[in-house]
Scaffold this motif. Structure first.
Motif, mmCIF file in Angstrom:
data_model
loop_
_atom_site.group_PDB
_atom_site.id
_atom_site.type_symbol
_atom_site.label_atom_id
_atom_site.label_comp_id
_atom_site.label_asym_id
_atom_site.label_seq_id
_atom_site.Cartn_x
_atom_site.Cartn_y
_atom_site.Cartn_z
ATOM 1 N N PRO A 11 -5.341 -0.092 -10.165
ATOM 2 C CA PRO A 11 -4.851 0.136 -8.807
ATOM 3 C C PRO A 11 -5.956 -0.069 -7.788
ATOM 4 O O PRO A 11 -7.113 0.290 -8.012
ATOM 5 N N VAL A 12 -5.579 -0.663 -6.650
ATOM 6 C CA VAL A 12 -6.528 -0.937 -5.564
ATOM 7 C C VAL A 12 -5.807 -0.720 -4.238
ATOM 8 O O VAL A 12 -4.584 -0.582 -4.193
ATOM 9 N N ILE A 13 -6.577 -0.711 -3.156
ATOM 10 C CA ILE A 13 -5.998 -0.642 -1.816
ATOM 11 C C ILE A 13 -6.703 -1.668 -0.946
ATOM 12 O O ILE A 13 -7.915 -1.578 -0.738
ATOM 13 N N PHE A 14 -5.949 -2.641 -0.458
ATOM 14 C CA PHE A 14 -6.474 -3.682 0.412
ATOM 15 C C PHE A 14 -5.618 -3.763 1.683
ATOM 16 O O PHE A 14 -4.469 -3.314 1.699
ATOM 17 N N ARG A 58 0.836 -1.208 0.000
ATOM 18 C CA ARG A 58 0.000 0.000 0.000
ATOM 19 C C ARG A 58 0.872 1.260 0.000
ATOM 20 O O ARG A 58 1.896 1.285 0.674
ATOM 21 N N PRO A 59 0.516 2.322 -0.736
ATOM 22 C CA PRO A 59 -0.700 2.447 -1.541
ATOM 23 C C PRO A 59 -0.503 2.067 -3.000
ATOM 24 O O PRO A 59 -1.345 2.405 -3.841
ATOM 25 N N ARG A 60 0.567 1.362 -3.350
ATOM 26 C CA ARG A 60 0.834 1.009 -4.748
ATOM 27 C C ARG A 60 0.535 -0.466 -4.969
ATOM 28 O O ARG A 60 1.436 -1.279 -5.175
ATOM 29 N N GLN A 61 -0.736 -0.809 -4.894
ATOM 30 C CA GLN A 61 -1.181 -2.173 -5.175
ATOM 31 C C GLN A 61 -1.912 -2.189 -6.517
ATOM 32 O O GLN A 61 -2.565 -1.219 -6.897
ATOM 33 N N TYR A 62 -1.807 -3.317 -7.195
ATOM 34 C CA TYR A 62 -2.533 -3.499 -8.449
ATOM 35 C C TYR A 62 -3.249 -4.844 -8.426
ATOM 36 O O TYR A 62 -2.725 -5.837 -7.903
#
Length: 229
Positions: free
Chosen positions: A217-220, A195-199
């Motif tokens: 891009p997503v945030i988990f 996070r915050p660089r998730q794909y």
């Protein structure tokens, strides 16, 4: 209407009454999902069928059908409706498929997959969430949901292979045990990165090889386990 739902204490359920017509709110939510580009009619039907407000803590009940993630206790959250619908659509599920879900959380994603006609094996590492979700899912009209407590990064070798695998937490990379348990021709969907660089990644197994797509891009929350963070 009375049903079992989350309370503010992680792991505890008690009867509550929802004061606003949830069916009307779900219809509005589905209209918003269509406007955001969700087009699979089966996914939209499943999103309309699952009572999201039952998976939300009492104090946050009014936010149940807003397009936003909501805390569910224990440092975890329920994904926003758009992400649940998007991941369900990207999985390309159809009735009768065996799906492994890593990260049960509230149980909402598992319920949506079951509403799509899948047999869902869902695993959660946090005992409080596992107990809460298991109790709640037993109250749902959907069949074919099996909940387990354990390290989801190890998958479920005793039940493998799976035609679809969905991971609802961000991992530094795709856990090898999950790839090993993916059936030939199957799809694995997982958020990858810190996070915050998730794909969001979609992987397909074809003729023993794994093909991957980088989506959006997503945030988990972090995927914790032997093959996670």
């Amino acid at each position: 209407m009375q049903a079992y739902k989350y309370s503010t204490e992680c792991g505890h359920t008690e009867p509550q009454t929802f004061r606003v017509d949830p069916k009307r709110l779900r219809r509005r939510m589905v209209s918003q999902l269509e406007a955001q580009g969700i087009s699979d009619p089966n996914v939209l039907k499943a999103m309309a069928a699952v009572p999201r407000h039952l998976f939300i803590q009492d104090a946050l009940e009014a936010q149940a059908y807003q397009d936003a993630p909501i805390p569910i206790g224990c440092g975890q959250s329920i994904s926003q409706p758009y992400i649940v619908a998007l991941m369900s659509e990207l999985l390309e599920v159809r009735q009768g498929l065996r799906v492994l879900e890593v990260g049960t959380g509230s149980g909402y994603q598992a319920a949506v997959l079951a509403a799509l006609g899948c047999t869902v094996f869902t695993i959660e590492r946090l005992r409080e969430l596992y107990l809460n979700a298991s109790a709640l899912l037993r109250q749902m009209p959907f069949r074919g949901i099996y909940t387990y407590l354990g390290d989801g990064t190890l998958g479920m070798p005793d039940a493998a292979p799976f035609e679809r695998i969905i991971v609802t937490a961000g991992s530094p990379e795709t856990p090898q045990p999950l790839l090993d348990q993916l059936e030939e021709g199957g799809i694995l969907l997982i958020p990858v990165g810190m996070r915050p660089r998730q794909y969001l990644m979609r992987l397909r197994k074809r003729q023993g090889r794994v093909e991957s797509e980088t989506l959006e891009p997503v945030i988990f929350v972090d995927l914790i386990g032997d093959h996670g963070w």
